[in-house]
Write a protein that holds these residues in place. Structure first.
Motif, PDB file in Angstrom:
ATOM      1  N   ARG A  86       0.867  -1.184   0.000  1.00 28.87           N
ATOM      2  CA  ARG A  86       0.000   0.000   0.000  1.00 28.87           C
ATOM      3  C   ARG A  86       0.894   1.221   0.000  1.00 28.87           C
ATOM      4  NH1 ARG A  86       1.059   0.909   5.352  1.00 28.87           N
ATOM      5  NH2 ARG A  86       1.432  -1.079   6.327  1.00 28.87           N
ATOM      6  N   LYS A  87       0.246   2.344  -0.304  1.00 27.72           N
ATOM      7  CA  LYS A  87       0.940   3.627  -0.287  1.00 27.72           C
ATOM      8  C   LYS A  87       1.548   3.857   1.092  1.00 27.72           C
ATOM      9  CE  LYS A  87      -1.780   6.795  -2.605  1.00 27.72           C
ATOM     10  NZ  LYS A  87      -2.510   8.039  -2.706  1.00 27.72           N
ATOM     11  N   GLY A  88       2.755   4.371   1.148  1.00 31.80           N
ATOM     12  CA  GLY A  88       3.338   4.723   2.434  1.00 31.80           C
ATOM     13  C   GLY A  88       4.229   3.638   3.034  1.00 31.80           C
ATOM     14  N   LEU A  89       4.269   2.458   2.390  1.00 32.42           N
ATOM     15  CA  LEU A  89       5.097   1.371   2.896  1.00 32.42           C
ATOM     16  C   LEU A  89       6.577   1.692   2.659  1.00 32.42           C
ATOM     17  CD1 LEU A  89       3.794  -1.218   4.013  1.00 32.42           C
ATOM     18  CD2 LEU A  89       4.378  -2.344   1.881  1.00 32.42           C
ATOM     19  N   LYS A  90       7.417   1.397   3.671  1.00 36.05           N
ATOM     20  CA  LYS A  90       8.855   1.620   3.499  1.00 36.05           C
ATOM     21  C   LYS A  90       9.526   0.277   3.285  1.00 36.05           C
ATOM     22  CE  LYS A  90       8.775   5.897   6.043  1.00 36.05           C
ATOM     23  NZ  LYS A  90       8.509   6.406   7.390  1.00 36.05           N
ATOM     24  N   VAL A  91      10.175   0.145   2.143  1.00 35.10           N
ATOM     25  CA  VAL A  91      10.752  -1.149   1.771  1.00 35.10           C
ATOM     26  C   VAL A  91      12.200  -1.002   1.336  1.00 35.10           C
ATOM     27  CG1 VAL A  91       8.514  -2.094   1.064  1.00 35.10           C
ATOM     28  CG2 VAL A  91       9.936  -0.909  -0.619  1.00 35.10           C
ATOM     29  N   GLN A  92      12.850  -2.166   1.193  1.00 35.09           N
ATOM     30  CA  GLN A  92      14.252  -2.202   0.817  1.00 35.09           C
ATOM     31  C   GLN A  92      14.396  -2.900  -0.521  1.00 35.09           C
ATOM     32  OE1 GLN A  92      17.893  -3.673   3.373  1.00 35.09           O
ATOM     33  NE2 GLN A  92      16.054  -3.771   4.536  1.00 35.09           N
ATOM     34  N   ILE A  93      15.054  -2.244  -1.478  1.00 36.41           N
ATOM     35  CA  ILE A  93      15.321  -2.889  -2.766  1.00 36.41           C
ATOM     36  C   ILE A  93      16.806  -2.737  -3.049  1.00 36.41           C
ATOM     37  CG2 ILE A  93      14.819  -2.883  -5.239  1.00 36.41           C
ATOM     38  CD1 ILE A  93      12.087  -1.602  -4.518  1.00 36.41           C
ATOM     39  N   ASP A  94      17.464  -3.852  -3.298  1.00 36.49           N
ATOM     40  CA  ASP A  94      18.916  -3.857  -3.516  1.00 36.49           C
ATOM     41  C   ASP A  94      19.644  -3.074  -2.423  1.00 36.49           C
ATOM     42  OD1 ASP A  94      18.309  -5.215  -5.860  1.00 36.49           O
ATOM     43  OD2 ASP A  94      18.205  -3.368  -7.043  1.00 36.49           O
ATOM     44  N   ASN A 108      -3.544 -14.220 -12.907  1.00 35.31           N
ATOM     45  CA  ASN A 108      -2.918 -13.940 -11.620  1.00 35.31           C
ATOM     46  C   ASN A 108      -2.816 -12.438 -11.374  1.00 35.31           C
ATOM     47  OD1 ASN A 108      -0.574 -15.394 -13.507  1.00 35.31           O
ATOM     48  ND2 ASN A 108      -0.197 -13.260 -12.952  1.00 35.31           N
ATOM     49  N   ALA A 109      -2.751 -12.104 -10.104  1.00 37.64           N
ATOM     50  CA  ALA A 109      -2.730 -10.699  -9.707  1.00 37.64           C
ATOM     51  C   ALA A 109      -1.354 -10.098  -9.967  1.00 37.64           C
ATOM     52  CB  ALA A 109      -3.074 -10.583  -8.236  1.00 37.64           C
ATOM     53  N   LEU A 110      -1.350  -8.835 -10.431  1.00 40.02           N
ATOM     54  CA  LEU A 110      -0.102  -8.089 -10.595  1.00 40.02           C
ATOM     55  C   LEU A 110      -0.222  -6.791  -9.810  1.00 40.02           C
ATOM     56  CD1 LEU A 110       0.414  -8.484 -14.448  1.00 40.02           C
ATOM     57  CD2 LEU A 110       1.727  -9.628 -12.672  1.00 40.02           C
ATOM     58  N   TYR A 111       0.869  -6.331  -9.264  1.00 41.47           N
ATOM     59  CA  TYR A 111       0.887  -5.080  -8.520  1.00 41.47           C
ATOM     60  C   TYR A 111       1.887  -4.150  -9.188  1.00 41.47           C
ATOM     61  CZ  TYR A 111      -1.512  -7.791  -4.948  1.00 41.47           C
ATOM     62  OH  TYR A 111      -2.424  -8.576  -4.287  1.00 41.47           O
ATOM     63  N   LYS A 112       1.365  -3.079  -9.793  1.00 45.47           N
ATOM     64  CA  LYS A 112       2.247  -2.103 -10.446  1.00 45.47           C
ATOM     65  C   LYS A 112       2.551  -1.024  -9.412  1.00 45.47           C
ATOM     66  CE  LYS A 112       1.204  -1.093 -14.853  1.00 45.47           C
ATOM     67  NZ  LYS A 112       0.293  -0.739 -15.976  1.00 45.47           N
ATOM     68  N   CYS A 113       3.799  -0.972  -9.014  1.00 43.08           N
ATOM     69  CA  CYS A 113       4.163  -0.082  -7.907  1.00 43.08           C
ATOM     70  C   CYS A 113       5.100   1.018  -8.379  1.00 43.08           C
ATOM     71  CB  CYS A 113       4.869  -0.858  -6.801  1.00 43.08           C
ATOM     72  SG  CYS A 113       3.852  -2.170  -6.146  1.00 43.08           S
ATOM     73  N   ARG A 114       4.987   2.164  -7.724  1.00 47.44           N
ATOM     74  CA  ARG A 114       5.914   3.269  -7.946  1.00 47.44           C
ATOM     75  C   ARG A 114       6.573   3.534  -6.599  1.00 47.44           C
ATOM     76  NH1 ARG A 114       4.700   8.073 -11.958  1.00 47.44           N
ATOM     77  NH2 ARG A 114       5.444   6.394 -13.274  1.00 47.44           N
ATOM     78  N   LEU A 115       7.901   3.563  -6.627  1.00 41.07           N
ATOM     79  CA  LEU A 115       8.646   3.690  -5.374  1.00 41.07           C
ATOM     80  C   LEU A 115       9.606   4.869  -5.459  1.00 41.07           C
ATOM     81  CD1 LEU A 115       9.104   0.050  -5.935  1.00 41.07           C
ATOM     82  CD2 LEU A 115       8.486   0.648  -3.603  1.00 41.07           C
ATOM     83  N   ARG A 116       9.702   5.587  -4.355  1.00 36.28           N
ATOM     84  CA  ARG A 116      10.622   6.728  -4.325  1.00 36.28           C
ATOM     85  C   ARG A 116      11.786   6.418  -3.402  1.00 36.28           C
ATOM     86  NH1 ARG A 116      10.730  11.326  -1.324  1.00 36.28           N
ATOM     87  NH2 ARG A 116       8.686  10.937  -0.452  1.00 36.28           N
ATOM     88  N   HIS A 117      12.998   6.619  -3.917  1.00 31.98           N
ATOM     89  CA  HIS A 117      14.204   6.412  -3.119  1.00 31.98           C
ATOM     90  C   HIS A 117      14.199   7.443  -1.995  1.00 31.98           C
ATOM     91  CE1 HIS A 117      18.361   5.906  -1.956  1.00 31.98           C
ATOM     92  NE2 HIS A 117      18.449   4.880  -2.779  1.00 31.98           N
ATOM     93  N   LEU A 118      14.324   6.962  -0.761  1.00 35.48           N
ATOM     94  CA  LEU A 118      14.144   7.862   0.373  1.00 35.48           C
ATOM     95  C   LEU A 118      15.245   8.906   0.501  1.00 35.48           C
ATOM     96  CD1 LEU A 118      12.643   5.612   3.170  1.00 35.48           C
ATOM     97  CD2 LEU A 118      11.669   7.694   2.214  1.00 35.48           C
TER      98      LEU A 118
END
Lengths: 189, 351
Positions: free
Chosen positions: A10-18, A36-46
């Protein structure tokens, strides 16, 4: 390490990528009726504020980023190292010049600021929205000129330069908006 | 340097409807028109259980499980009932029942046409076009052919949306148009992967080793679907045999075995799914078994393979077609809404 399943996305989640911390700024659930379900996400580098578009399949997971914001105090600068203290635990944290980024322009000893800890390690700091700094050097102010649209460079106690109205004099105090780096007003002592 | 986050404040207006009132009035009007459409064509409205011991066995549909307890001091002890993901089982049981002793109801019409407006539930489906609880319109018509079923759906869409009759496009043709894949039914996984990389699609890591259907779904969702129903409503037909669900298989004009399944799209949004219905109980048991194997391999719980629908099909299901339509999405199109929350007063996060 905690992780999030696509159903937690969901919006506002803080996650780690690489190994980098990201904030989920958009999450679109896409699912053909029988597919099957797909989730198209947009993430901003903190830290870098760059935006990343990623698609995940239902059931995929992302590692949670343990991001904590703390209130801290700037203690001192030693070369390219900036030393802060956690107001609650009194623990000291160091940031490099890169991590402090533009923040060095505003940092005075004893100044309150917030710090971001990523997996327990300091990664960034944020000064208050407004700081008051003493003008260390500038060309003398033109007497009687109160116009604010005529500006000149002014060097302050931290060593940084800001554009200020021509009437500002050496030794005076000026208020700067740290979010824009712009002059706000002259401050009486 | 970073920008400090502002603290979230409790939303005291969360009791309010997310849908504006003019959309709720439009919704009510569409419902009246929908019922009139079916009644004028000899359909009777039926009701079947929302909560059932049986459930559709599908790899990608997760029903909510409810414990049917009898002792209020032990609310977690009891048999499992499922909130329906569609009213398919109940309605097909009615069709099977109708022909058990057809001569008994001589004062009634010779063939049965039934429709239902009901709630359906699908766990974890939350998005701009999805709400875990939604309104489904489903209908079945005895002795209706595949072609006639598509025509009927086109007329209903025209009646509700006034966007003209639907264009019929085969699944194969849609992949040709949108992706330049000549024959998607014969295409290898490598060809699909190549089409995806040409389009610079962002591929989930977990999909790289997936089966052909997963790749078809990805291309469908990301590339084909958004192009469908742009100039006029589009009915996509003849799906891959592997995506038949509860549709019969048949041979298309090129001799390829495909599913007699069709879907309605308007403005890139999937509105309805229809089948020329599978009648063979053994085939259904095989498909259920395959679906459960896939569910298990993905770590999902398996669903009951035995059901009263299989008993009904053993007794005999008359030849029929059936269609399910997402009513909330119809309202979205009619209202020009981009989010399902604009046509449902209390969506999931406010339910």
């Amino acid at each position: 390490m905690a992780s999030y399943n696509t159903s937690d996305f969901r919006k506002g989640l803080k996650v780690q990528i690489d190994g980098d911390p990201y904030l989920m700024i958009e999450c679109n659930f896409v699912k053909p009726g029988k597919g099957n379900a797909l989730y198209k996400c947009r993430l901003r580098h903190l830290l870098r504020n760059t935006v990343l578009d990623r698609t995940y399949k239902g059931g995929d997971t992302l590692e949670a980023a343990d991001i904590v914001e703390i209130e801290a105090q700037f203690l001192y600068r030693q070369g390219e190292t900036f030393v802060f203290m956690d107001n609650e635990s009194y623990e000291q944290y160091e940031l490099s010049g890169d991590q402090v980024d533009d923040g060095w322009k505003y940092l005075k000893e004893g100044m309150a600021c917030s710090m971001m800890l990523f997996n327990g390690n300091p990664i960034a700091m944020s000064p208050p929205n407004h700081v008051v700094l003493k003008v260390e050097y500038c060309e003398p102010g033109a007497k009687g000129n109160t116009a604010t649209n005529v500006t000149k460079p002014v060097k302050v106690e931290t060593g940084a330069e800001f554009q200020c109205p021509a009437f500002i004099n050496q030794g005076e105090l000026i208020k700067i908006d740290t979010r824009t780096g712009e002059y706000v007003e002259r401050v009486k002592e | 340097m970073f920008c400090g986050s502002s603290k979230m404040t409790a939303d005291e207006s969360s009791f309010r409807s997310t849908a504006p009132w003019h959309n709720l009035f439009l919704r009510a009007q569409l419902l009246v028109r929908l019922r009139a459409f079916f009644q004028q064509r000899g359909f009777i409205e039926v009701e079947t259980p929302l909560l059932s011991a049986d459930t559709v066995v599908d790899c990608h549909l997760d029903p909510f499980a409810v414990t049917a307890y009898s002792d209020p001091t032990k609310p977690h002890v009891g048999s499992t009932y499922w909130l329906q993901t569609s009213p398919e089982f109940g309605m097909k049981r009615l069709l099977a029942d109708w022909i058990v002793d057809a001569d008994r109801h001589c004062s009634l019409p010779s063939s049965l046409a039934i429709f239902q407006v009901t709630k359906a539930f699908r766990a974890a489906e939350v998005g701009s076009q999805h709400n875990p609880e939604f309104t489904m319109v489903e209908w079945y018509k005895q002795n209706e052919s595949y072609q006639d079923a598509m025509q009927f759906l086109s007329q209903l869409a025209e009646q509700l949306l006034s966007l003209g009759p639907a264009q019929l496009t085969s699944y194969r043709k849609a992949f040709q148009n949108a992706l330049g894949i000549a024959d998607v039914h014969a295409a290898s996984i490598a060809e699909l992967q190549q089409a995806a990389s040409q389009r610079k699609l962002d591929i989930p890591e977990s999909l790289r080793t997936a089966d052909k259907d997963s790749w078809l779904n990805l291309l469908m969702a990301m590339v084909v679907e958004p192009t469908l129903g742009r100039t006029a409503p589009t009915i996509l037909f003849d799906y891959p045999a592997s995506q038949a669900a509860l549709a019969q298989l048949h041979n298309d004009e090129s001799g390829t075995t495909v599913a007699a399944r069709f879907e309605l799209y308007v403005q890139g949004i999937e509105l309805a799914n229809g089948y020329f219905e599978l009648l063979d109980p053994e085939e259904l048991e095989r498909r259920n078994h395959t679906a459960n194997q896939i569910r298990q391999s993905e770590g999902r719980f398996t669903l009951p393979a035995r059901s009263r629908l299989i008993d009904a099909m053993r007794s005999g299901l008359p030849s029929c077609s059936g269609v399910a339509l997402g009513f909330d999405r119809i309202v979205m199109i009619a209202a020009g809404a981009s989010k399902i929350d604009q046509v449902i007063p209390f969506p999931w996060h406010r339910a």
